[in-house]
Design a protein around this motif. Structure first.
Motif, PDB file in Angstrom:
ATOM      1  N   THR A 265       0.861  -1.184   0.000  1.00  0.00           N
ATOM      2  CA  THR A 265       0.000   0.000   0.000  1.00  0.00           C
ATOM      3  C   THR A 265       0.901   1.238   0.000  1.00  0.00           C
ATOM      4  O   THR A 265       1.952   1.244   0.652  1.00  0.00           O
ATOM      5  CB  THR A 265      -0.952   0.045   1.210  1.00  0.00           C
ATOM      6  N   VAL A 266       0.466   2.248  -0.714  1.00  0.00           N
ATOM      7  CA  VAL A 266       1.273   3.455  -0.890  1.00  0.00           C
ATOM      8  C   VAL A 266       0.439   4.683  -0.536  1.00  0.00           C
ATOM      9  O   VAL A 266      -0.724   4.791  -0.926  1.00  0.00           O
ATOM     10  CB  VAL A 266       1.763   3.582  -2.351  1.00  0.00           C
ATOM     11  N   SER A 267       1.042   5.590   0.205  1.00  0.00           N
ATOM     12  CA  SER A 267       0.379   6.855   0.524  1.00  0.00           C
ATOM     13  C   SER A 267       1.393   7.988   0.417  1.00  0.00           C
ATOM     14  O   SER A 267       2.571   7.768   0.131  1.00  0.00           O
ATOM     15  CB  SER A 267      -0.216   6.819   1.931  1.00  0.00           C
ATOM     16  N   LYS A 268       0.930   9.186   0.654  1.00  0.00           N
ATOM     17  CA  LYS A 268       1.805  10.357   0.583  1.00  0.00           C
ATOM     18  C   LYS A 268       2.953  10.241   1.580  1.00  0.00           C
ATOM     19  O   LYS A 268       4.078  10.665   1.294  1.00  0.00           O
ATOM     20  CB  LYS A 268       0.978  11.613   0.859  1.00  0.00           C
ATOM     21  N   LYS A 269       2.695   9.634   2.727  1.00  0.00           N
ATOM     22  CA  LYS A 269       3.695   9.589   3.793  1.00  0.00           C
ATOM     23  C   LYS A 269       4.384   8.234   3.957  1.00  0.00           C
ATOM     24  O   LYS A 269       5.560   8.175   4.326  1.00  0.00           O
ATOM     25  CB  LYS A 269       3.051   9.972   5.127  1.00  0.00           C
ATOM     26  N   LEU A 270       3.641   7.139   3.707  1.00  0.00           N
ATOM     27  CA  LEU A 270       4.150   5.825   4.066  1.00  0.00           C
ATOM     28  C   LEU A 270       3.951   4.795   2.954  1.00  0.00           C
ATOM     29  O   LEU A 270       2.984   4.864   2.188  1.00  0.00           O
ATOM     30  CB  LEU A 270       3.469   5.309   5.335  1.00  0.00           C
ATOM     31  N   VAL A 271       4.868   3.831   2.911  1.00  0.00           N
ATOM     32  CA  VAL A 271       4.738   2.653   2.060  1.00  0.00           C
ATOM     33  C   VAL A 271       4.750   1.433   2.975  1.00  0.00           C
ATOM     34  O   VAL A 271       5.624   1.305   3.833  1.00  0.00           O
ATOM     35  CB  VAL A 271       5.886   2.553   1.035  1.00  0.00           C
ATOM     36  N   SER A 272       3.770   0.558   2.818  1.00  0.00           N
ATOM     37  CA  SER A 272       3.669  -0.655   3.633  1.00  0.00           C
ATOM     38  C   SER A 272       3.817  -1.870   2.730  1.00  0.00           C
ATOM     39  O   SER A 272       3.164  -1.957   1.686  1.00  0.00           O
ATOM     40  CB  SER A 272       2.316  -0.722   4.348  1.00  0.00           C
ATOM     41  N   ILE A 273       4.680  -2.806   3.140  1.00  0.00           N
ATOM     42  CA  ILE A 273       4.931  -4.009   2.340  1.00  0.00           C
ATOM     43  C   ILE A 273       4.648  -5.237   3.199  1.00  0.00           C
ATOM     44  O   ILE A 273       5.266  -5.426   4.246  1.00  0.00           O
ATOM     45  CB  ILE A 273       6.390  -4.038   1.836  1.00  0.00           C
ATOM     46  N   TRP A 274       3.714  -6.080   2.745  1.00  0.00           N
ATOM     47  CA  TRP A 274       3.302  -7.279   3.475  1.00  0.00           C
ATOM     48  C   TRP A 274       3.639  -8.519   2.671  1.00  0.00           C
ATOM     49  O   TRP A 274       3.576  -8.506   1.443  1.00  0.00           O
ATOM     50  CB  TRP A 274       1.797  -7.217   3.722  1.00  0.00           C
ATOM     51  N   ASN A 275       4.008  -9.612   3.359  1.00  0.00           N
ATOM     52  CA  ASN A 275       4.181 -10.885   2.667  1.00  0.00           C
ATOM     53  C   ASN A 275       3.424 -11.976   3.399  1.00  0.00           C
ATOM     54  O   ASN A 275       3.014 -11.791   4.557  1.00  0.00           O
ATOM     55  CB  ASN A 275       5.665 -11.231   2.481  1.00  0.00           C
ATOM     56  N   PRO A 276       3.204 -13.136   2.747  1.00  0.00           N
ATOM     57  CA  PRO A 276       2.355 -14.185   3.325  1.00  0.00           C
ATOM     58  C   PRO A 276       2.873 -14.785   4.631  1.00  0.00           C
ATOM     59  O   PRO A 276       2.135 -15.510   5.306  1.00  0.00           O
ATOM     60  CB  PRO A 276       2.319 -15.255   2.220  1.00  0.00           C
ATOM     61  N   ASN A 277       4.128 -14.537   4.977  1.00  0.00           N
ATOM     62  CA  ASN A 277       4.660 -15.028   6.246  1.00  0.00           C
ATOM     63  C   ASN A 277       4.298 -14.108   7.410  1.00  0.00           C
ATOM     64  O   ASN A 277       4.879 -14.205   8.491  1.00  0.00           O
ATOM     65  CB  ASN A 277       6.182 -15.175   6.161  1.00  0.00           C
ATOM     66  N   ASN A 278       3.350 -13.202   7.153  1.00  0.00           N
ATOM     67  CA  ASN A 278       2.892 -12.232   8.152  1.00  0.00           C
ATOM     68  C   ASN A 278       3.999 -11.272   8.568  1.00  0.00           C
ATOM     69  O   ASN A 278       4.032 -10.791   9.701  1.00  0.00           O
ATOM     70  CB  ASN A 278       2.309 -12.932   9.390  1.00  0.00           C
ATOM     71  N   ASN A 279       4.913 -11.006   7.654  1.00  0.00           N
ATOM     72  CA  ASN A 279       5.928  -9.987   7.874  1.00  0.00           C
ATOM     73  C   ASN A 279       5.425  -8.677   7.273  1.00  0.00           C
ATOM     74  O   ASN A 279       4.964  -8.644   6.132  1.00  0.00           O
ATOM     75  CB  ASN A 279       7.256 -10.373   7.217  1.00  0.00           C
ATOM     76  N   LEU A 280       5.509  -7.626   8.048  1.00  0.00           N
ATOM     77  CA  LEU A 280       5.039  -6.315   7.593  1.00  0.00           C
ATOM     78  C   LEU A 280       6.121  -5.278   7.839  1.00  0.00           C
ATOM     79  O   LEU A 280       6.631  -5.157   8.956  1.00  0.00           O
ATOM     80  CB  LEU A 280       3.759  -5.919   8.334  1.00  0.00           C
ATOM     81  N   VAL A 281       6.461  -4.551   6.798  1.00  0.00           N
ATOM     82  CA  VAL A 281       7.442  -3.478   6.896  1.00  0.00           C
ATOM     83  C   VAL A 281       6.776  -2.178   6.480  1.00  0.00           C
ATOM     84  O   VAL A 281       6.105  -2.117   5.448  1.00  0.00           O
ATOM     85  CB  VAL A 281       8.668  -3.744   5.989  1.00  0.00           C
ATOM     86  N   ILE A 282       6.929  -1.155   7.288  1.00  0.00           N
ATOM     87  CA  ILE A 282       6.407   0.173   6.963  1.00  0.00           C
ATOM     88  C   ILE A 282       7.569   1.153   6.950  1.00  0.00           C
ATOM     89  O   ILE A 282       8.387   1.171   7.877  1.00  0.00           O
ATOM     90  CB  ILE A 282       5.360   0.628   7.993  1.00  0.00           C
ATOM     91  N   MET A 283       7.662   1.937   5.892  1.00  0.00           N
ATOM     92  CA  MET A 283       8.722   2.934   5.796  1.00  0.00           C
ATOM     93  C   MET A 283       8.176   4.225   5.205  1.00  0.00           C
ATOM     94  O   MET A 283       7.086   4.244   4.616  1.00  0.00           O
ATOM     95  CB  MET A 283       9.887   2.422   4.936  1.00  0.00           C
ATOM     96  N   LYS A 284       8.922   5.280   5.389  1.00  0.00           N
ATOM     97  CA  LYS A 284       8.518   6.550   4.799  1.00  0.00           C
ATOM     98  C   LYS A 284       8.567   6.447   3.278  1.00  0.00           C
ATOM     99  O   LYS A 284       9.459   5.812   2.721  1.00  0.00           O
ATOM    100  CB  LYS A 284       9.436   7.674   5.274  1.00  0.00           C
ATOM    101  N   THR A 285       7.610   7.090   2.636  1.00  0.00           N
ATOM    102  CA  THR A 285       7.542   7.049   1.172  1.00  0.00           C
ATOM    103  C   THR A 285       8.820   7.613   0.553  1.00  0.00           C
ATOM    104  O   THR A 285       9.333   7.080  -0.438  1.00  0.00           O
ATOM    105  CB  THR A 285       6.322   7.850   0.680  1.00  0.00           C
ATOM    106  N   GLU A 286       9.353   8.666   1.151  1.00  0.00           N
ATOM    107  CA  GLU A 286      10.597   9.262   0.643  1.00  0.00           C
ATOM    108  C   GLU A 286      11.743   8.269   0.717  1.00  0.00           C
ATOM    109  O   GLU A 286      12.529   8.140  -0.232  1.00  0.00           O
ATOM    110  CB  GLU A 286      10.931  10.515   1.458  1.00  0.00           C
ATOM    111  N   ASP A 287      11.853   7.544   1.826  1.00  0.00           N
ATOM    112  CA  ASP A 287      12.909   6.546   1.983  1.00  0.00           C
ATOM    113  C   ASP A 287      12.730   5.406   0.988  1.00  0.00           C
ATOM    114  O   ASP A 287      13.707   4.881   0.439  1.00  0.00           O
ATOM    115  CB  ASP A 287      12.925   5.991   3.407  1.00  0.00           C
ATOM    116  N   PHE A 288      11.483   5.015   0.761  1.00  0.00           N
ATOM    117  CA  PHE A 288      11.205   3.936  -0.192  1.00  0.00           C
ATOM    118  C   PHE A 288      11.616   4.339  -1.608  1.00  0.00           C
ATOM    119  O   PHE A 288      12.208   3.544  -2.345  1.00  0.00           O
ATOM    120  CB  PHE A 288       9.715   3.585  -0.164  1.00  0.00           C
TER     121      PHE A 288
END
Length: 284
Positions: A239-262
């Motif tokens: 999922t992508v927004s103005k502030k954050l990018v969230s990346i999920w995988n089927p192993n229930n791992n979730l990473v959230i980072m700033k959109t600028e950093d991504f």
């Protein structure tokens, strides 16, 4: 000395942001898993009940909750009495479910779940914030964690080959089970095909978030991804927004980072790939 302090301040700021986003990701993931466990109990619990109960005209509704780590689905009558309790093991195999068809009163905990569930249901019928779409239904999922009472409302499709995100809502409640807030989690409904006519079976997906208070992936997104994983086989979701990018995988791992950093990370990866490709072309 001044420069050293500035550098140390920047390092501390970066570490603080990283820890904050990690904490946010953990909280969202945990809530999403709780929603998933509740919905799985409801999915299979209602099937088990209907297969063993003939007087369907008595059914008033259902809800599920986690009781000492055990997912339970409660079916209740139109007279607001418990008709059945279906408890599930971790694998949610209907064959291993424990069915208790004993009419009884709600326990105090179940009464809270029932009350906020019913109040949310009534609100979906009267409040224009809730949208109703063809070939979908609104699924009401009460959650009580750490004495905080919430009801999530998700949109489920009634047709195959699609996964629906969005058109979801969150209602929060007071300790006296009165509705405190009602809010949308997505700005619209997003429908993604599992098998696409042009490209074939999809392997992942992405959608954007524009609501200011919900810039990261939502617990409802996590729940939906987990519920449909056995049908989609998706390798990941973003999922992508103005502030954050969230990346999920089927192993229930979730990473959230700033959109600028991504964006910076993505540009560096592309740059490195380009440089590597040029280097390989120059090698004899």
């Amino acid at each position: 000395m001044k420069n050293i302090l500035i550098i140390l301040s920047l390092i501390f700021f970066c570490l603080f942001n990283a820890q904050h986003l990690e904490k946010t990701a953990r909280k969202i993931n945990e809530e999403g898993i709780e929603l998933y466990r509740s919905e799985m109990a409801s999915w299979y619990g209602t099937d088990v009940f209907i297969a063993n109960y003939k007087a369907r005209e008595n059914i008033g509704g259902y809800f599920s909750y986690i009781d000492n780590k055990v997912p339970k689905c409660i079916l209740f009558s139109k007279e607001n009495k418990v008709l059945a309790t279906i408890a599930f093991p971790a694998n949610y195999n209907p064959k291993d479910a424990k069915l208790d068809i004993t009419e009884r009163d709600f326990t105090p905990v179940e009464k809270d779940y029932f009350t906020i569930r019913q109040k949310a249901l009534e609100r979906t019928k009267t409040d224009t914030i809730f949208k109703h779409y063809q070939n979908t239904s609104l699924n009401i999922v009460p959650i009580i964690r750490n004495n905080v009472k919430k009801v999530y409302v998700l949109t489920g499709p009634s047709i195959s080959n699609v996964v629906v995100f969005g058109n979801d809502y969150l209602l929060t409640f007071t300790n006296k089970n009165e509705i405190k807030t009602v809010e949308k989690l997505h700005n619209s409904m997003i429908v993604q095909n599992i098998n696409d006519e042009k490209t074939g079976k999809t392997v992942s997906g992405v959608h954007s978030h524009v609501i200011e208070n919900w810039q990261a992936i939502t617990p409802t997104d996590i729940c939906t991804l987990m519920l449909y994983q056995k049908f989609t086989g998706w390798e990941g979701y973003t999922t992508v927004s103005k502030k954050l990018v969230s990346i999920w995988n089927p192993n229930n791992n979730l990473v959230i980072m700033k959109t600028e950093d991504f964006k910076n990370m993505s540009e560096n990866i592309l740059k490195n790939k380009k440089e590597k490709s040029q280097q390989e072309k120059m090698e004899p």
